[in-house]
Design a protein around this motif. Structure first.
Motif, PDB file in Angstrom:
ATOM      1  N   LYS A 106       0.829  -1.207   0.000  1.00  0.00           N
ATOM      2  CA  LYS A 106       0.000   0.000   0.000  1.00  0.00           C
ATOM      3  C   LYS A 106       0.861   1.254   0.000  1.00  0.00           C
ATOM      4  CE  LYS A 106      -3.673   2.408   2.487  1.00  0.00           C
ATOM      5  NZ  LYS A 106      -4.583   2.401   3.663  1.00  0.00           N
ATOM      6  N   ARG A 107       1.879   1.281   0.881  1.00  0.00           N
ATOM      7  CA  ARG A 107       2.697   2.493   0.992  1.00  0.00           C
ATOM      8  C   ARG A 107       4.023   2.176   1.655  1.00  0.00           C
ATOM      9  NH1 ARG A 107       2.541   5.158   6.230  1.00  0.00           N
ATOM     10  NH2 ARG A 107       1.366   3.854   7.698  1.00  0.00           N
ATOM     11  N   VAL A 108       4.950   3.082   1.506  1.00  0.00           N
ATOM     12  CA  VAL A 108       6.198   3.050   2.247  1.00  0.00           C
ATOM     13  C   VAL A 108       5.986   3.839   3.531  1.00  0.00           C
ATOM     14  CG1 VAL A 108       8.632   3.726   2.242  1.00  0.00           C
ATOM     15  CG2 VAL A 108       7.554   2.914   0.132  1.00  0.00           C
ATOM     16  N   VAL A 109       6.430   3.309   4.629  1.00  0.00           N
ATOM     17  CA  VAL A 109       6.341   4.010   5.913  1.00  0.00           C
ATOM     18  C   VAL A 109       7.549   4.937   6.027  1.00  0.00           C
ATOM     19  CG1 VAL A 109       6.260   3.763   8.416  1.00  0.00           C
ATOM     20  CG2 VAL A 109       5.122   2.076   6.955  1.00  0.00           C
ATOM     21  N   VAL A 110       7.291   6.225   6.182  1.00  0.00           N
ATOM     22  CA  VAL A 110       8.360   7.220   6.285  1.00  0.00           C
ATOM     23  C   VAL A 110       8.272   7.902   7.645  1.00  0.00           C
ATOM     24  CG1 VAL A 110       9.394   9.287   5.275  1.00  0.00           C
ATOM     25  CG2 VAL A 110       8.280   7.592   3.800  1.00  0.00           C
ATOM     26  N   GLU A 119       2.989   7.728  -4.337  1.00  0.00           N
ATOM     27  CA  GLU A 119       1.926   8.685  -4.017  1.00  0.00           C
ATOM     28  C   GLU A 119       1.111   8.243  -2.808  1.00  0.00           C
ATOM     29  OE1 GLU A 119       1.184  10.915  -8.296  1.00  0.00           O
ATOM     30  OE2 GLU A 119      -0.118   9.227  -7.759  1.00  0.00           O
ATOM     31  N   ARG A 120       0.833   6.956  -2.694  1.00  0.00           N
ATOM     32  CA  ARG A 120       0.118   6.480  -1.500  1.00  0.00           C
ATOM     33  C   ARG A 120       0.968   6.649  -0.236  1.00  0.00           C
ATOM     34  NH1 ARG A 120      -1.603   2.148  -5.060  1.00  0.00           N
ATOM     35  NH2 ARG A 120      -0.056   0.745  -4.114  1.00  0.00           N
ATOM     36  N   SER A 121       2.277   6.825  -0.436  1.00  0.00           N
ATOM     37  CA  SER A 121       3.201   7.047   0.686  1.00  0.00           C
ATOM     38  C   SER A 121       3.340   8.517   1.033  1.00  0.00           C
ATOM     39  CB  SER A 121       4.590   6.490   0.344  1.00  0.00           C
ATOM     40  OG  SER A 121       4.517   5.155  -0.102  1.00  0.00           O
ATOM     41  N   GLY A 122       2.661   9.380   0.283  1.00  0.00           N
ATOM     42  CA  GLY A 122       2.753  10.815   0.529  1.00  0.00           C
ATOM     43  C   GLY A 122       3.869  11.496  -0.230  1.00  0.00           C
ATOM     44  N   GLU A 174      -3.683  15.583  -2.160  1.00  0.00           N
ATOM     45  CA  GLU A 174      -4.829  16.168  -1.453  1.00  0.00           C
ATOM     46  C   GLU A 174      -6.136  15.588  -1.965  1.00  0.00           C
ATOM     47  OE1 GLU A 174      -4.372  20.360  -1.943  1.00  0.00           O
ATOM     48  OE2 GLU A 174      -3.117  20.594  -0.147  1.00  0.00           O
ATOM     49  N   ARG A 175      -6.256  15.460  -3.289  1.00  0.00           N
ATOM     50  CA  ARG A 175      -7.494  14.917  -3.860  1.00  0.00           C
ATOM     51  C   ARG A 175      -7.729  13.472  -3.430  1.00  0.00           C
ATOM     52  NH1 ARG A 175      -5.912  17.917  -8.492  1.00  0.00           N
ATOM     53  NH2 ARG A 175      -4.962  16.061  -9.433  1.00  0.00           N
ATOM     54  N   ALA A 176      -6.633  12.741  -3.226  1.00  0.00           N
ATOM     55  CA  ALA A 176      -6.743  11.333  -2.825  1.00  0.00           C
ATOM     56  C   ALA A 176      -6.808  11.153  -1.308  1.00  0.00           C
ATOM     57  CB  ALA A 176      -5.567  10.548  -3.388  1.00  0.00           C
ATOM     58  N   GLY A 177      -6.670  12.253  -0.565  1.00  0.00           N
ATOM     59  CA  GLY A 177      -6.730  12.167   0.892  1.00  0.00           C
ATOM     60  C   GLY A 177      -5.479  11.600   1.519  1.00  0.00           C
ATOM     61  N   SER A 223      -7.136   7.502  -5.227  1.00  0.00           N
ATOM     62  CA  SER A 223      -7.561   7.156  -3.877  1.00  0.00           C
ATOM     63  C   SER A 223      -6.372   6.566  -3.128  1.00  0.00           C
ATOM     64  CB  SER A 223      -8.700   6.131  -3.928  1.00  0.00           C
ATOM     65  OG  SER A 223      -8.955   5.566  -2.665  1.00  0.00           O
ATOM     66  N   ALA A 224      -6.445   6.615  -1.802  1.00  0.00           N
ATOM     67  CA  ALA A 224      -5.422   5.958  -0.986  1.00  0.00           C
ATOM     68  C   ALA A 224      -5.608   4.451  -0.965  1.00  0.00           C
ATOM     69  CB  ALA A 224      -5.460   6.508   0.436  1.00  0.00           C
ATOM     70  N   ASN A 225      -6.757   3.989  -1.433  1.00  0.00           N
ATOM     71  CA  ASN A 225      -7.065   2.555  -1.481  1.00  0.00           C
ATOM     72  C   ASN A 225      -6.345   1.938  -2.682  1.00  0.00           C
ATOM     73  OD1 ASN A 225      -8.211   0.004  -1.822  1.00  0.00           O
ATOM     74  ND2 ASN A 225     -10.265   0.681  -1.308  1.00  0.00           N
ATOM     75  N   PRO A 226      -5.449   0.980  -2.465  1.00  0.00           N
ATOM     76  CA  PRO A 226      -4.672   0.428  -3.586  1.00  0.00           C
ATOM     77  C   PRO A 226      -5.488  -0.366  -4.585  1.00  0.00           C
ATOM     78  CG  PRO A 226      -4.256  -0.827  -1.581  1.00  0.00           C
ATOM     79  CD  PRO A 226      -5.070   0.363  -1.181  1.00  0.00           C
ATOM     80  N   TYR A 227      -6.722  -0.725  -4.222  1.00  0.00           N
ATOM     81  CA  TYR A 227      -7.577  -1.453  -5.161  1.00  0.00           C
ATOM     82  C   TYR A 227      -8.324  -0.521  -6.126  1.00  0.00           C
ATOM     83  CZ  TYR A 227      -7.005  -5.767  -2.416  1.00  0.00           C
ATOM     84  OH  TYR A 227      -6.495  -6.881  -1.784  1.00  0.00           O
ATOM     85  N   VAL A 228      -8.333   0.760  -5.849  1.00  0.00           N
ATOM     86  CA  VAL A 228      -9.067   1.715  -6.683  1.00  0.00           C
ATOM     87  C   VAL A 228      -8.238   2.063  -7.913  1.00  0.00           C
ATOM     88  CG1 VAL A 228     -10.049   4.040  -6.791  1.00  0.00           C
ATOM     89  CG2 VAL A 228     -10.347   2.642  -4.731  1.00  0.00           C
ATOM     90  N   ALA A 229      -8.889   2.057  -9.077  1.00  0.00           N
ATOM     91  CA  ALA A 229      -8.186   2.321 -10.333  1.00  0.00           C
ATOM     92  C   ALA A 229      -7.577   3.714 -10.331  1.00  0.00           C
ATOM     93  CB  ALA A 229      -9.154   2.178 -11.510  1.00  0.00           C
ATOM     94  N   PRO A 230      -6.389   3.865 -10.904  1.00  0.00           N
ATOM     95  CA  PRO A 230      -5.727   5.168 -10.937  1.00  0.00           C
ATOM     96  C   PRO A 230      -6.282   6.080 -12.021  1.00  0.00           C
ATOM     97  CG  PRO A 230      -4.379   3.550 -12.062  1.00  0.00           C
ATOM     98  CD  PRO A 230      -5.567   2.799 -11.507  1.00  0.00           C
TER      99      PRO A 230
END
Length: 610
Positions: free
Chosen positions: A238-242, A289-292, A300-303, A442-449
């Motif tokens: 889902k994301r890299v933890v930073v 992007e999911r990692s910020g 911002e649009r993806a929360g 979206s931040a949800n990895p299953y949602v289409a880009p």
């Protein structure tokens, strides 16, 4: 509920993605640093020992809509492609593209790598550095002693099928050199130089002499027993933890498309030394992007909270735009369309493959090609919209072709057509000027880009494909086996146009070229917009160039703004390459190994085969 894999809380290195680059990087580092623990998280399924990833003739099975080894990313509609949505498949399995691709052996021009070094300031990424890595990675079984090729690498290259060539391929080579008098036949088109351009050649393949696909998973990873390397399939990062500007691990979940019954709670695994993202051009920017890490407005649009503003993430999307134009051959000529529709023939070919690794299940059928570049007297044929692009990109780099042209014994889209004996003139532009983008929605990895393919948005690209259509048609109509163009799938020329000529057999080599009017050219352009598709060569979405120029990683593959985080895959090229992208990915991965090893305190001499 039991989990699919027992994953430890922490590892020294965590690799997000298990494709071609990931297999090479993880295996090389694990082999040379046995004291380090390495975890690879691949969202798709494992491939070990599965016949669909070993037997070359099954390559098209991965493009089925129900495929679990491919991710199908759908673009937004665009008038540049006649209002269509473009679907781009990308690998989603251990071994990545090398486990599912068409196995075409096609290396870049030397200047492609030099561009990365000189034009984008990436020291150590030129031809002089990368070409030797490609040599070391391969065993060129066609001629192991040939200059610029390798003799001891893990990946093997032959002509496939036991070396037999389809009759249509033989005719293409013969007619090509006779009709295009200044474009001869050559036994070398992959030597990184201008001598590899404008020659008709027998197409090598990433297939071994025993008829097996030469993929990264089986030849770098599965064939080794590395106790310090763990590869987990069905794990979606889902994301890299930073934390405080440092990548400390990754958050993942068990992909429900692979492990249907697995719990869907997110889990974190820590990386003590390094996180490497290797999820490919269609995956790595989304992980960032999911990692910020990315453009502020996109996040911002993806929360997603902003961690590091790197505006180039997801930009610079590039591909090779592809069209295969259908023709028919006389009924006595072997093609793959007739073969694939005959279960008994397939069964017989499978028995032959099991016996000695030869035959129609040991090949992809793509036997011949030419990397075509216009001669000075031909440049004007491409029209005024092309000249500026020619002067910018090609004029001073004579090793860059304009397009790749092949005659293939099949037409992939023939299933809905009459049962004719199809052959195809397959063309892709080598360096499209068009650019697209890929961003999370979206931040949800299953949602289409949010995917903008950008195909044919640059006028020069339309001109290239128009010229390529004409070149391919003139060559094909002169083949002895030619039985006519399948005009319903050609440009719809105006009534009365000479381009509508109905031919049912070959024309002489001396036959005049078809003359196209301005209206005919418009019909070809419209046809390209309606027909163009991906060549499955996506790259560039995490470009390796300066931050202020839209770069995402530096020449050491470090992500700007975050420590202990690298990207190592086909997302990092800052500019395109003329190649089926497997070889480019190998070069990137082997270079990444050297970079990472040096930072870990190792040396080049540690690496087997290097």
């Amino acid at each position: 509920m039991a989990t699919p894999h027992e994953i430890q809380p922490s590892y020294d290195l965590v690799v997000a993605g298990g494709g071609t680059a990931a297999c090479i990087v993880a295996s090389r580092i694990a082999s040379s640093f046995p004291q380090l623990s390495i975890l690879v998280l691949e969202q798709g399924p494992a491939t070990k020992g599965k016949i669909e990833h070993i037997q070359p003739g099954r390559f098209l099975s991965h493009l089925a809509p129900t495929s679990k080894t491919m991710q199908f990313t759908v673009s937004a509609e665009s008038m540049n492609v006649a209002g269509r949505k473009v679907v781009v498949p990308s690998a989603r399995c251990v071994g990545g593209g090398s486990a599912v691709n068409f196995m075409l052996y096609n290396r870049p021009a030397g200047s492609d790598f030099d561009d990365w070094e000189i034009e984008y300031g990436n020291a150590g990424w030129g031809k002089a550095d990368l070409a030797p890595l490609l040599q070391k990675a391969e065993t060129y079984e066609i001629d192991p002693e040939r200059r610029t090729h390798g003799a001891e690498g893990p990946l093997r290259v032959t002509f496939g099928g036991g070396g037999e060539m389809f009759e249509v391929g033989k005719q293409f080579l013969d007619v090509g050199q006779k009709y295009e008098k200044n474009r001869p036949v050559s036994d070398e088109a992959n030597a990184f130089d201008e001598k590899s351009i404008n020659v008709f050649y027998h197409m090598p393949k990433w297939i071994s002499s025993d008829g097996r696909r030469s993929d990264a998973a089986h030849h770098y990873l599965y064939n080794k027993n590395l106790e310090n390397l763990q590869v987990c399939d069905g794990c979606l990062v889902k994301r890299v933890v930073v934390e405080n500007g440092i990548a400390t691990g990754v958050e993942f979940l068990f992909d429900r498309r692979v492990h249907e019954a697995a719990p869907q709670d997110a889990r974190i695994v820590q990386a003590r030394k390094l996180v490497v993202i290797a999820a490919g051009a269609m995956g790595s920017p989304l992980v960032l992007e999911r990692s910020g890490i990315g453009r502020k407005d996109v996040l911002e649009r993806a929360g997603v909270p902003l961690v590091a503003e790197v505006t180039g993430v997801g930009e610079n999307y590039q591909d090779h735009t592809l069209v295969t134009v259908p023709y028919t051959a006389d009924s006595g000529v072997q093609t793959l369309n007739t073969f694939r529709s005959n279960p008994e023939a397939i069964k017989k070919a499978h028995v032959q493959w099991e016996r000695d690794g030869t035959g129609l299940m040991a090949t992809n059928g793509v036997d011949v090609a030419i990397k075509m570049r216009p001669h000075p007297e031909e440049i004007g044929e491409l029209g005024p919209e092309f000249i500026a692009y020619w002067n910018e990109l090609f004029a001073n780099k004579p090793d860059k072709p304009l397009l790749w042209l092949s005659l293939v014994p099949s037409y992939i889209s023939a299933s809905a057509l009459p049962p004719l004996n199809f052959i195809g003139s397959s063309i892709f532009a080598a360096y499209p000027g068009s650019r697209g983008s890929l961003h999370i929605s979206s931040a949800n990895p299953y949602v289409a880009p949010d995917f903008q393919a950008g195909f044919l948005s640059h006028p020069a690209d339309v001109a290239v494909m128009r010229w390529a259509y004409k070149k391919g048609r003139e060559l094909t109509r002169r083949l002895p086996c030619f039985a006519g163009a399948y005009m319903p799938r050609h440009p719809q020329f105006p009534a009365g146009s000479t381009a509508n000529v109905a031919e049912t057999g070959p024309v002489a080599l001396s036959e005049p070229k078809i003359v196209y009017t301005a209206e005919d050219d418009k019909a070809i352009d419209q046809y390209m917009r309606e027909s163009i598709q991906t060549a499955w060569h996506s790259l560039g979405t995490c470009a390796m160039k300066p931050l202020e120029q839209g770069g995402v990683v530096d020449s050491k593959l470090n992500v700007y703004g975050v420590k202990q985080l690298k990207v190592a895959d086909l997302s990092i090229p800052p500019s395109n390459v003329h190649a089926n992208t497997y070889s480019t990915t190998i070069a990137i991965a082997e270079k990444a190994v050297l970079i990472i090893a040096k930072e870990l305190g190792g040396s080049v001499e540690q690496f087997t085969g290097l």
